[in-house]
Write a protein that holds these residues in place. Structure first.
Motif, PDB file in Angstrom:
ATOM      1  N   ASN A 243       5.957  59.474  58.973  1.00 15.00           N
ATOM      2  CA  ASN A 243       6.200  59.989  57.623  1.00 15.00           C
ATOM      3  C   ASN A 243       4.897  60.419  56.957  1.00 15.00           C
ATOM      4  OD1 ASN A 243       8.947  59.568  57.825  1.00 15.00           O
ATOM      5  ND2 ASN A 243       8.896  57.574  56.818  1.00 15.00           N
TER       6      ASN A 243
ATOM      7  N   GLY B 103      13.633  64.191  59.105  1.00 22.09           N
ATOM      8  CA  GLY B 103      14.192  62.950  59.641  1.00 22.09           C
ATOM      9  C   GLY B 103      15.628  62.764  59.203  1.00 22.09           C
TER      10      GLY B 103
ATOM     11  N   GLU C 114      14.945  67.716  62.363  1.00 25.12           N
ATOM     12  CA  GLU C 114      15.301  66.524  63.129  1.00 25.12           C
ATOM     13  C   GLU C 114      14.853  66.694  64.574  1.00 25.12           C
ATOM     14  OE1 GLU C 114      16.759  63.141  64.918  1.00 25.12           O
ATOM     15  OE2 GLU C 114      16.252  63.548  62.828  1.00 25.12           O
ATOM     16  N   ARG C 115      14.181  65.669  65.097  1.00 23.00           N
ATOM     17  CA  ARG C 115      13.654  65.729  66.457  1.00 23.00           C
ATOM     18  C   ARG C 115      14.769  65.681  67.507  1.00 23.00           C
ATOM     19  NH1 ARG C 115       8.696  64.208  68.759  1.00 23.00           N
ATOM     20  NH2 ARG C 115       7.958  63.462  66.736  1.00 23.00           N
TER      21      ARG C 115
ATOM     22  N   THR D 240      11.614  61.005  55.903  1.00 21.83           N
ATOM     23  CA  THR D 240      12.365  59.779  56.215  1.00 21.83           C
ATOM     24  C   THR D 240      12.605  59.721  57.720  1.00 21.83           C
ATOM     25  OG1 THR D 240      14.435  60.964  55.776  1.00 21.83           O
ATOM     26  CG2 THR D 240      13.516  59.666  53.972  1.00 21.83           C
ATOM     27  N   CYS D 241      11.532  59.755  58.497  1.00 17.05           N
ATOM     28  CA  CYS D 241      11.639  59.835  59.956  1.00 17.05           C
ATOM     29  C   CYS D 241      11.851  58.477  60.620  1.00 17.05           C
ATOM     30  CB  CYS D 241      10.391  60.501  60.534  1.00 17.05           C
ATOM     31  SG  CYS D 241      10.174  62.221  60.001  1.00 17.05           S
TER      32      CYS D 241
ATOM     33  N   ASP E 202       9.490  68.519  65.817  1.00 19.73           N
ATOM     34  CA  ASP E 202       8.634  67.497  65.217  1.00 19.73           C
ATOM     35  C   ASP E 202       8.228  67.939  63.814  1.00 19.73           C
ATOM     36  OD1 ASP E 202       6.805  65.587  64.547  1.00 19.73           O
ATOM     37  OD2 ASP E 202       5.430  65.974  66.211  1.00 19.73           O
TER      38      ASP E 202
ATOM     39  N   GLY F   2      17.712  59.828  55.484  1.00 18.51           N
ATOM     40  CA  GLY F   2      17.560  61.276  55.406  1.00 18.51           C
ATOM     41  C   GLY F   2      18.881  61.982  55.172  1.00 18.51           C
TER      42      GLY F   2
END
Length: 579
Positions: free
Chosen positions: A185, A112, A135-136, A178-179, A157, A117
């Protein structure tokens, strides 16, 4: 650093400018050559200038114009740089995966890339640790900021164990989730449990939770979990950490004649500040004799205080709280007056959610002559940016106003690694050192008595395993852990009977033996031999001497106090019926 970052940001514009320069100089240089078979036309000169980029301009007899010499050197360099850059961009993902596969060991995986993050990824990198980010959103502008700092970023993901495996979570030291969503999370941590470990030692996963109630409940649940594996799970909350650190760095004067604290704002950070202020006051020597005066300002201060006291009745025993209802506008703070009796507040903590309101409130309080505040501490997101800069320009720390960065001061490797398990491990070590001193031993005689920072990793890990084993022991003894931020360590130590202490001590010795045997240690009738991994105490509880048994009994007697210091309390299970 800034110069290098600027060059990276504008590198392709610079490459284009150099290419154009080489082209123009080549054009001029060819036109200045002495004519051999007639003068070159403009198009011929341009064509030959373009050929300079691929080393195909042909030979020219001397003398050669300096413009052409420069173009001959510059054009191929620009072409090679652009070609290498294009290849790297084309195969960036493959090269990044190869780099992670080959070199990622004992690293930190950050899942995240929001503000939290990125702050932690940057801080761990600056501390000298390797970092891999997941990171998405590939379009997140912070992805580029990470790559500028040589932090590889994998897109996808983070709750997918296959992606965690590609980030080499199996060989990582820490995982940070830390998404931006508590559920996601938690899923990241669960996925990490499915990745087989290829590194000796446990993976510590730090999972951020925004919901304070959920944070405390899951923290108690994890600490009391009966089964253990190779994943140490630590839940953390920035708001609570900020309140604790803010009070550590800007403490109130608890030893003054009549201490008095002011809080402005009773949102989440303000509520946590009040609880930490009360806990800090209880730790003071005079806490049992008098209550701490606390003045709380806010639009609905009275209602908020009533609700908080209902949840934590100990607040009324520790603090004499005066709730003053003031409007949200800054002008509402101007008429605030000092109390008619008793000392005025010595410090005010401003924890309003909007930074502009917080700055204005800090200035209004500091210039309120009737209050006469010596210090005002205002919470902002980053103490080196934005509103904090304006604060320093307006009054400055010299005039008693200080900015505290909620993210910049709390999202650091040092504070993150000081989680519940680590605090309990340190408390166990402190208890051991205290017990050894009572026996008259010194660090020179017993190197294990050294301060925590000087302990070798193997002894630190031994204390961490003690913390890991708390849950299974308590579950076997019919005890459960519940969150209580105002638990009193002084009274908690009497929570266990001697029979319970004996049972827990036996379970702790059994846990210690299993861990050593798993690490390859064997029993010996001689002296302890770390090199050959031989230990004389790898025996059953019945075979231990009373002195050795006391080494397990003493920390069990102190366990309720250790838990109270991190905000938890012991209860007996429902079938027992006693607290």
């Amino acid at each position: 650093m800034r110069i290098a970052r600027s060059i990276r940001e504008y590198q392709w514009a610079l490459v284009g400018a150099l290419a154009l320069t080489a082209l123009v100089l080549g054009q001029v240089g060819f036109e200045l050559l002495p004519p051999r078979d007639g003068e070159l036309s403009f198009s011929d000169s341009l064509y030959r200038s373009l050929q300079l980029f691929v080393l195909e301009s042909g030979g020219t007899p001397p003398p050669t114009p300096w413009q052409l010499d420069v173009a001959r050197a510059l054009a191929p360099l620009v072409a090679v740089y652009a070609a290498v850059g294009a290849v790297l961009a084309l195969f960036r993902e493959q090269l990044q995966r190869l780099r992670i596969r080959l070199f990622a060991r004992d690293h930190v995986v950050v899942a995240g890339l929001g503000a939290k993050g990125f702050q932690l990824a940057r801080a761990f990198r600056e501390a000298g640790l390797r970092v891999v980010v997941i990171e998405r959103d590939e379009q997140n502008p912070l992805v580029r900021s990470c790559r500028e700092r040589h932090i590889p970023v994998l897109a996808g993901d983070a709750s997918d164990e296959r992606l965690l495996a590609r980030a080499r979570a199996d060989r990582a030291r820490h995982l940070v989730a830390t998404c931006g969503d508590d559920g996601v999370n938690a899923q990241v941590a669960l996925a990490a449990r499915l990745v087989p470990r290829r590194r000796s030692g446990a993976l510590t996963a730090f999972v951020h939770l925004d919901d304070l109630d959920l944070w405390r409940l899951l923290g108690a649940e994890e600490l009391g979990r009966a089964e253990r594996d190779d994943l140490r799970l630590e839940f953390f909350n920035v708001t609570d950490a900020a309140a604790r650190v803010m009070l550590e760095e800007h403490p109130f004067e608890h030893d003054a004649g009549s201490p008095h604290v002011m809080l402005v704002g009773l949102e989440e950070l303000g509520r946590r500040m009040l609880l930490h202020v009360a806990a800090r006051w209880r730790e003071a020597s005079a806490a049992g004799e008098r209550r701490l005066r606390v003045t709380v300002l806010g639009p609905e201060a009275g209602r908020e205080i009533d609700a908080l006291v209902r949840c934590h009745p100990e607040l009324a025993d520790l603090c004499e709280i005066e709730a003053r209802t003031v409007g949200p506008a800054v002008g509402d703070l101007d008429p605030v007056r000092a109390p008619s009796a008793g000392a005025a507040p010595s410090v005010a903590y401003v924890t309003l959610p909007r930074e502009t309101d917080a700055l204005a409130a800090a200035l209004a309080l500091r210039t309120n002559r009737d209050l006469g505040l010596a210090r005002v501490v205002v919470a902002v997101q980053d103490e080196q940016d934005g509103i904090a800069t304006a604060l320093r320009a307006s009054v400055g720390a010299r005039e008693g106003v200080a900015a505290f960065g909620v993210l910049s001061r709390t999202l650091t490797p040092e504070l993150l690694l000081r989680g519940t398990g680590e605090v309990l491990a340190r408390a166990k070590h402190e208890q051991y050192v205290h017990a050894e001193r009572l026996k008259g031993r010194t660090p020179e005689e017993n190197p294990s008595m050294r301060p925590w920072e000087q302990l070798p990793d193997v002894l630190k890990e031994s204390n961490r395993r003690f913390a890991d084993g708390i849950g299974p022991k308590l579950a076997a003894a019919g005890l459960v852990i519940v969150p209580d931020p105002l638990a009193d360590p002084a009274t908690a130590v009497a929570a266990l009977s001697e029979e319970e202490v004996e049972e827990l001590a036996r379970l702790e010795h059994d846990r210690w033996c299993r861990d050593l045997e798993r690490d390859g240690w064997r029993r010996t009738s001689g002296a302890k031999d770390p090199e050959r991994r031989l230990h004389p105490q790898l025996v059953t509880w019945a075979e231990l001497s009373e002195e050795e048994r006391d080494k397990d009994r003493d920390p069990m007697r102190e366990l309720p106090g250790m838990l109270a210091r991190v905000g938890f309390e012991l209860y007996r299970s429902a079938r027992d019926g006693r607290r």
